[in-house]
Every structure is written in structure tokens, then in C-alpha cells.
Design a protein around this motif. Structure first.
Motif, mmCIF file in Angstrom:
data_model
loop_
_atom_site.group_PDB
_atom_site.id
_atom_site.type_symbol
_atom_site.label_atom_id
_atom_site.label_comp_id
_atom_site.label_asym_id
_atom_site.label_seq_id
_atom_site.Cartn_x
_atom_site.Cartn_y
_atom_site.Cartn_z
ATOM 1 N N TYR C 45 0.883 24.747 3.054
ATOM 2 C CA TYR C 45 1.180 23.474 2.450
ATOM 3 C C TYR C 45 2.794 23.452 1.897
ATOM 4 O O TYR C 45 3.329 22.348 1.695
ATOM 5 C CB TYR C 45 0.223 23.206 1.208
ATOM 6 N N SER C 46 3.140 24.444 1.872
ATOM 7 C CA SER C 46 4.582 24.531 1.094
ATOM 8 C C SER C 46 5.749 24.080 2.320
ATOM 9 O O SER C 46 6.870 24.108 2.034
ATOM 10 C CB SER C 46 4.956 25.738 0.351
ATOM 11 N N ARG C 47 5.094 24.211 3.404
ATOM 12 C CA ARG C 47 6.107 23.782 4.603
ATOM 13 C C ARG C 47 5.751 22.157 5.144
ATOM 14 O O ARG C 47 6.309 22.075 6.257
ATOM 15 C CB ARG C 47 5.938 24.591 5.762
ATOM 16 N N ASN C 48 4.732 21.779 4.517
ATOM 17 C CA ASN C 48 4.481 20.486 5.175
ATOM 18 C C ASN C 48 4.826 19.423 3.975
ATOM 19 O O ASN C 48 4.504 19.418 2.886
ATOM 20 C CB ASN C 48 2.684 20.436 5.085
ATOM 21 N N PRO C 49 5.887 18.498 4.564
ATOM 22 C CA PRO C 49 6.401 17.676 3.657
ATOM 23 C C PRO C 49 5.334 16.677 2.728
ATOM 24 O O PRO C 49 5.396 16.361 1.778
ATOM 25 C CB PRO C 49 7.366 16.737 4.306
#
Lengths: 81, 81, 81, 81, 81, 81
Positions: C45-49
Motif C-alpha cells: 500500500y505504501s507504493r500505491n498512490p
């Protein structure tokens, strides 16, 4: 259409929560008036966790309104602090 | 149905947070009353980051309501500023 | 569970913002108690805007609550207008 | 970390809006501290209408907070009605 | 950048609504400054019901702020109850 | 454009709810002015549970505003507690 919302006042927080559900449900009915279609949609969204969470967010927003309208069901005018 | 919500008042912010979770959970139960189905959905959404974030948003909205109802647990009537 | 939330009061807006993050994070932990699973979800999730934006919305809602609880960190009782 | 938020007070609504953007942006930075990754995400979400709308919602929520903190930039204590 | 937001005050609710739209639109412009890209996105999202609904939610949040700033356009200081 | 919003005041909560729907609908019309396109979108989103829920969230937010504007339709100035 018959009257369905005469007051935001409820006796208890629990009745306020039920009113919030009613307020959330009503907009679905007004946008999609066909009961037949709504009944078809129900099994779909009620088994989809994301739809359930989204529906519960709408209830949460209405509950904010109803709770404020009832001054949070505080037992006296000054609040219970 | 037995009473599950008698007051929005809690002694501490942490108990208020727990009440917010209860308020969020309750709408899921009311929309999807089958415990069997809910148990099937749980592993699914509790491993999906977007579902977790969406659920935590519902809790955040209810926590706003509970915090306001408790006047933010300020220790005196004038607040703690 | 040890106490993690004793007050909504913070000395500065920045500490209030940090508390908002804590409040947002806590619900994820309570819904998904397994740290192993949460750690697996994090890189996703921390790479999904869209996940990042959704998470920041939850923080924004909690920050509203914390800011109100602190009367917006105004320096006097009448506010700073 | 250096101080980035010392007050919610701004001189004008426009500066308040800029602060709201800063508040929204900050949570993205705190969740995803790698500037390299954030820079990769930016072209993606800034061309996706749904991401843009979601980001603007976070700004809207923070603007509510900042506007309330500034008493809506009313020119006198009684408001401008 | 020229000043685009000098006050939250509007004469009527309708002008307040227009201001809410302006506030919502502005964040899109600030995140995606290229008018060329924004013009490409527009036909896409303006034909997608979910994007339209999401955009209208942002407007609704800003309208809350503007309405509060204008004390809901009540005609006298005590309100119109 | 003719005037469509002259006041947030309504006589009853139910009329307030109708106004909230009007406020939600209006932004769709303003973003997508073509009635032809809107009519094509309607059957699509009105059969999609997630779209229906999202639309009802926008109505819920506007209803908060309208309810606050009407002081929750309390029958006297002190409220009905």
C-alpha cells in the motif's frame, strides 16, 4: 410519498443509530426506486466487504448529524462532564 | 434485539475509541446479519490494505462523534487550554 | 492491552498531527492484529498512490478531532483573531 | 525531524488553503518517506482523475480544520453577517 | 500566482456553492498544473458516474465549510428558527 | 442560469433531506452539463450498489450542512432536550 422523517430527535443513542440507518437507506430508495432491482443488488453488496464498509460510512455520517441534533443524548443541559 | 448502545459517554478517550469501533462494527452486523458470511469475509478484508484503510475511516468518523459527545474528555468545563 | 490513549491534548499542532497518525494506525492494528501480515501489506500500500491518499484521508479526519479537542491550539481563550 | 507545523493560524483563506495542501502532503511523506518512490508515483496519480479527486478530498477535509481554526477569517469577533 | 481566494463570505447560498466548486477545482489545478493534461482527463471522468459522484463529494465538503463560514446565510444573528 | 438555491432553511427535516439531494444532484449537473450523457449514465450507476452507496454519502454530507443550518429543526431556541 408519505412522511418518513418528522424529527431528528430520538429518545436514546440506539434509536438515533436506527434513524441514521433509515437516513442512509432512504437515499438508496430515492435514487433506485425499483424494489425489484434493489433486492437483486442486496445479496451482492452484503457479501462484499468493501461495499459493507462503504455503507457503514454513510451510516456513520448520518449518526454524526443525529447525535448532534440530540446534543449527544446528554442527560442535562450542561452536558455530563 | 438487546440494547447495545445506552450512552455515548465514556470515561477515557481510549474507551471512546473502543466505542467508535463498536459503532462501526454494528452497522456491518445490521446490514449482514449472518455471522457465517461475516466470518468468511473477515480474512479477505483484513488482508487487503484498502479495506483496512476504509474500515479505519469509518472508525475515525465515529470517533469524532464520540469525542464531541464527551467534550473531548477535557478535565474541566472550560477546557484545558 | 496497555493504555495507548490517555488524552487528546497535545502541546503543539505538530504533536496533534502525530496523534492523528497514531489514531489512524491503531485501528489497522486492532482490525489486523498480526504484525506479520501488516508488515507484508505495508510495501504494497505504501507504493500505491490511491492507498496513500486513502490513508491520508483517515489521518485528516482524526486531525480534525484532535484540533477541535485542542481548540486549534489558540494561544488564548478568545482565540487569536 | 525539523518543525513543519507551528500554528494553524494563517493571514488569509488562500494561505489557509496552502496549509491544507501541506497537511495533506505531509501524511503521504510520513507514510512513504522515500522521495524516490514518491516521485515515481506522482506522474501516475496526477494523470488519473480518480486519484486527483481523492487527493482533493483530503485537502478539503484539512481546509475545514484550518478554516475553523481561523474562525473562517471573519474580520471581527462577531463574524461578518 | 494571482490571488484567487480572498474571503469565504458570499452573499447567497448559491454563490457559496459556486465558491465550493472553485475550492474543489483549485486543488486539481494545483496538483496537476498542466492544462493540457487536465483537458484530456475531463471527458474521461465527466462520463464516469463514479468519478462524478466522487467529485461531488469534494464539493459537498467544501460547501460545509463555506456554509459554516457564512453562518448558513441566516438573515439575523440569532438564526431563523 | 436561473436561481436554484435561495436558502438552506426548510420547514421540516424531510424537506431538508430533499434539499440535500438537490445539492448533491446539482454538482453532477454542473460538472456534466449534457443531459443526454447524464441520462445514459443513470441506468449504469443506479444498478451498481457501490455507486448508489457513494451517491448516498454525498447526500449524507449535504444533509449535515442543511441540518446544522436549520439548527436540527429543534422546536425552540434552547433545543428539545
Amino acid at each position: 410519498m408519505e412522511k418518513w422523517l418528522t424529527s431528528l430527535k430520538t429518545r436514546t443513542p440506539e434509536e438515533g443509530y436506527e434513524l441514521a440507518i433509515k437516513l442512509a437507506t432512504k437515499s438508496i430508495e430515492l435514487i433506485q426506486p425499483s424494489e425489484t432491482i434493489r433486492k437483486k443488488l442486496r445479496p451482492k453488496y452484503s457479501r462484499n466487504p468493501d461495499s459493507l464498509i462503504a455503507a457503514s460510512e454513510v451510516i456513520a455520517i448520518h449518526f454524526q448529524t443525529v447525535a448532534a441534533a440530540n446534543n449527544y443524548w446528554r442527560s442535562d443541559k450542561k452536558g455530563y462532564y
